[in-house]
Design an enzyme around this catalytic site. Structure first.
Site, short mmCIF file in Angstrom:
data_model
loop_
_atom_site.label_atom_id
_atom_site.label_comp_id
_atom_site.label_asym_id
_atom_site.label_seq_id
_atom_site.Cartn_x
_atom_site.Cartn_y
_atom_site.Cartn_z
N GLN A 2 0.85 -1.20 0.00
CA GLN A 2 0.00 0.00 0.00
C GLN A 2 0.88 1.24 0.00
O GLN A 2 0.39 2.36 -0.13
CB GLN A 2 -0.87 0.02 1.26
CG GLN A 2 -1.82 -1.16 1.36
CD GLN A 2 -2.45 -1.24 2.75
OE1 GLN A 2 -3.44 -0.58 3.02
NE2 GLN A 2 -1.89 -2.05 3.61
N ASP B 236 6.16 4.63 -1.29
CA ASP B 236 7.63 4.75 -1.36
C ASP B 236 8.21 3.62 -2.22
O ASP B 236 7.49 2.69 -2.61
CB ASP B 236 8.24 4.76 0.05
CG ASP B 236 8.09 3.43 0.79
OD1 ASP B 236 8.48 2.39 0.23
OD2 ASP B 236 7.60 3.44 1.94
N HIS C 48 -1.43 1.71 -4.21
CA HIS C 48 -1.84 3.11 -4.05
C HIS C 48 -0.94 4.07 -4.81
O HIS C 48 -0.88 5.25 -4.50
CB HIS C 48 -1.88 3.47 -2.56
CG HIS C 48 -2.93 2.70 -1.79
ND1 HIS C 48 -2.91 2.54 -0.43
CD2 HIS C 48 -4.01 2.02 -2.23
CE1 HIS C 48 -3.96 1.81 -0.06
NE2 HIS C 48 -4.64 1.48 -1.14
N GLY D 255 2.76 -4.33 9.07
CA GLY D 255 2.71 -2.89 9.28
C GLY D 255 1.56 -2.16 8.62
O GLY D 255 1.75 -1.10 8.04
N THR D 256 0.36 -2.74 8.71
CA THR D 256 -0.80 -1.99 8.22
C THR D 256 -1.92 -2.11 9.23
O THR D 256 -2.15 -3.17 9.81
CB THR D 256 -1.28 -2.48 6.83
OG1 THR D 256 -2.55 -1.89 6.54
CG2 THR D 256 -1.39 -3.99 6.73
#
Ligand code: APR
Length: 232
Positions: free
Chosen positions: A86, A89, A104, A170-171
């Protein structure tokens, strides 16, 4: 080789110094999400939106991939790893991951405001007000905003359906359709979730939780999946 599918969110880049969105001190505390990440916000104040993403891009250029990104690269020696991120970067790519799908969009790219299929690499960190696409229209960040379609979703569903192992890192699993991808995984496959916080998720009972930050948590995952220790 077994297919290891990894869904990543802002938390995997936190140890690289990139701010998450919904944690304490996260970006959405400082900025109004609809002002900087929606078509309406762009319509109202494109200068503010460009400034927001230019700042993110500048910071990204000063950041480096961390241990978690590198561990996912190391796992390619053992698995066919496909990353669905998502994140906008490029830290997965810079770490060396071969298959990365951006749900995204990508911060280091710009797209035409009139012809979204016209996408350009940004030289440096800035999209300037007078930058134009080849047909003469202004450029905007190549980012999927709230209320916009997620063009990579069909591919992400297909990848999730082909997983032998699925890992979430990490979401907060707050944003759909990305948060629903786990529901497309085949029944009974191992699912891991790495996050230092408790994540509210209705299928929690099926998921192996590694309650650690991404750097350490991916190390634990690596040992569990390969039986080996990381050399870094
Ligand atoms: N390691 C792993 N996870 C971490 C770390 C860390 N070092 N630090 C924070 N986290 C976790 C938080 O506990 C939280 O669960 O990362 C998660 C970040 O959640 P969000 O800030 O909501 O980010 P994300 O889920 O990626 O957001 C999804 O929302 O704003 C939009 O488009 C944006 O792609 C983004 C989407």
């Amino acid at each position: 080789m077994q297919k290891l599918v990894v869904l990543t969110g802002a938390g995997i880049s936190a140890e690289s110094g990139i701010r998450t969105f919904r944690d304490m001190g996260g970006l959405w505390e400082e900025y109004d999400i609809m002002e900087v990440a929606s078509p309406e916000g762009w319509e109202k104040n494109p200068v503010l939106v460009q400034k927001f993403y230019n700042e993110r891009r500048k910071q990204l250029l000063e950041s480096e991939p961390n241990r978690a990104h590198r561990t996912l690269v190391e796992l390619e020696k053992y698995f066919d790893v496909e990353i669905i991120t998502q994140n906008i970067d490029d830290l997965h790519e810079r770490a060396g991951s071969k298959k990365v799908l951006h749900l995204h969009g990508e911060l280091r790219k710009a797209q035409s405001t009139r012809y979204p299929e016209l996408v350009y690499e940004i030289d440096g960190w800035e999209i300037r007000e007078d930058d134009r696409c080849e047909k003469g229209f202004p450029l905007r960040p190549h980012v999927v905003w709230f209320g916009e379609l997620v063009p990579a979703m069909d591919s992400a569903v297909e990848i999730s359906m082909s997983a032998d192992i699925f890992v979430i890192i990490g979401t907060s699993l707050n944003v759909y359709p990305a948060a629903g991808l786990v529901d497309y995984t085949p029944d009974g496959i191992p699912i891991y979730l790495i996050d230092p916080e408790d994540i509210q998720y209705y299928r929690k009972q099926d998921i192996k939780i590694i309650k650690e930050k991404a750097g350490k948590g991916t190390g634990v995952l690596f040992e569990e999946l390969t039986g080996n220790k990381l050399s870094f």
